[in-house]
Design an enzyme around this catalytic site. Structure first.
Site, mmCIF file in Angstrom:
data_model
loop_
_atom_site.group_PDB
_atom_site.id
_atom_site.type_symbol
_atom_site.label_atom_id
_atom_site.label_comp_id
_atom_site.label_asym_id
_atom_site.label_seq_id
_atom_site.Cartn_x
_atom_site.Cartn_y
_atom_site.Cartn_z
ATOM 1 N N GLU A 1 0.820 -1.205 0.000
ATOM 2 C CA GLU A 1 0.000 0.000 0.000
ATOM 3 C C GLU A 1 0.860 1.264 0.000
ATOM 4 O O GLU A 1 0.578 2.222 -0.717
ATOM 5 C CB GLU A 1 -0.927 0.044 1.221
ATOM 6 C CG GLU A 1 -1.899 -1.107 1.317
ATOM 7 C CD GLU A 1 -1.394 -2.232 2.219
ATOM 8 O OE1 GLU A 1 -0.234 -2.673 2.061
ATOM 9 O OE2 GLU A 1 -2.173 -2.681 3.076
ATOM 10 N N CYS B 1 -2.795 -2.908 7.490
ATOM 11 C CA CYS B 1 -2.292 -2.813 8.858
ATOM 12 C C CYS B 1 -2.507 -1.376 9.354
ATOM 13 O O CYS B 1 -2.885 -0.498 8.574
ATOM 14 C CB CYS B 1 -0.808 -3.184 8.896
ATOM 15 S SG CYS B 1 0.267 -1.906 8.185
ATOM 16 N N CYS C 1 -0.550 1.293 7.262
ATOM 17 C CA CYS C 1 -1.107 1.524 5.923
ATOM 18 C C CYS C 1 -2.464 2.217 5.995
ATOM 19 O O CYS C 1 -2.755 3.101 5.188
ATOM 20 C CB CYS C 1 -1.181 0.213 5.149
ATOM 21 S SG CYS C 1 0.463 -0.452 4.781
#
Length: 155
Positions: free
Chosen positions: A56, A84, A87
């Site tokens: 990402e 996560c 990101c």
């Protein structure tokens, strides 16, 4: 949006395959603006030895370069796995309009698996579409880690 989520998720899965071929965890991402892919990324943590080189983040950085701005307000990010916290935060900070992801991530997922970063009272809200091509994304990860475990046992 005239082009389907599945079409762009397949492109993210192609990026995940690139990661796998580089012995990286197979996670891929694409960023779309006006039904056109403007940036691609896949995990490069091992290759670059950078903890921030998630698919990402790589894609966001490339999209910012392409557009000449850090504001990605009219963009959708497709990623094969639930983002996560890092990101998810980068998506909020870059003003991504929408994230579409495949498989959940019980260890580090920041949408529903552990916490929901996207539900915070931030100055920007990211729309989330979950579980698009979930099984394909999940299978790719499962196969990668299964192979990795088998290879470690051979040593």
């Amino acid at each position: 949006m005239s082009t389907s989520h599945e079409y762009f998720m397949k492109e993210a899965l192609n990026e995940a395959k690139k990661a796998e071929m580089e012995n990286e965890v197979p996670i891929g991402a694409v960023i779309v603006k006006n039904d056109e892919i403007i940036a691609r990324g896949h995990n490069l943590r091992e290759t670059l030895q950078k903890s921030t080189a998630h698919a990402e983040i790589v894609a966001i950085e490339r999209a910012c370069e392409v557009l000449g701005t850090w504001r990605l307000e009219s963009c959708t990010l497709y990623v094969t796995v639930e983002p996560c916290p890092m990101c998810a935060g980068a998506m909020i900070q870059s003003r991504i309009k929408r994230v579409v992801y495949g498989a959940s991530d019980n260890k580090t997922g920041a949408h529903v698996s552990n916490i929901n970063v996207f539900s915070g009272a931030f100055n920007h809200q990211v729309d989330v579409v979950a579980h698009v091509m979930k099984e394909e994304s999940k299978a790719m990860l499962k196969n990668f880690f299964s192979t990795l475990r088998k290879d470690k046992n051979k040593v």
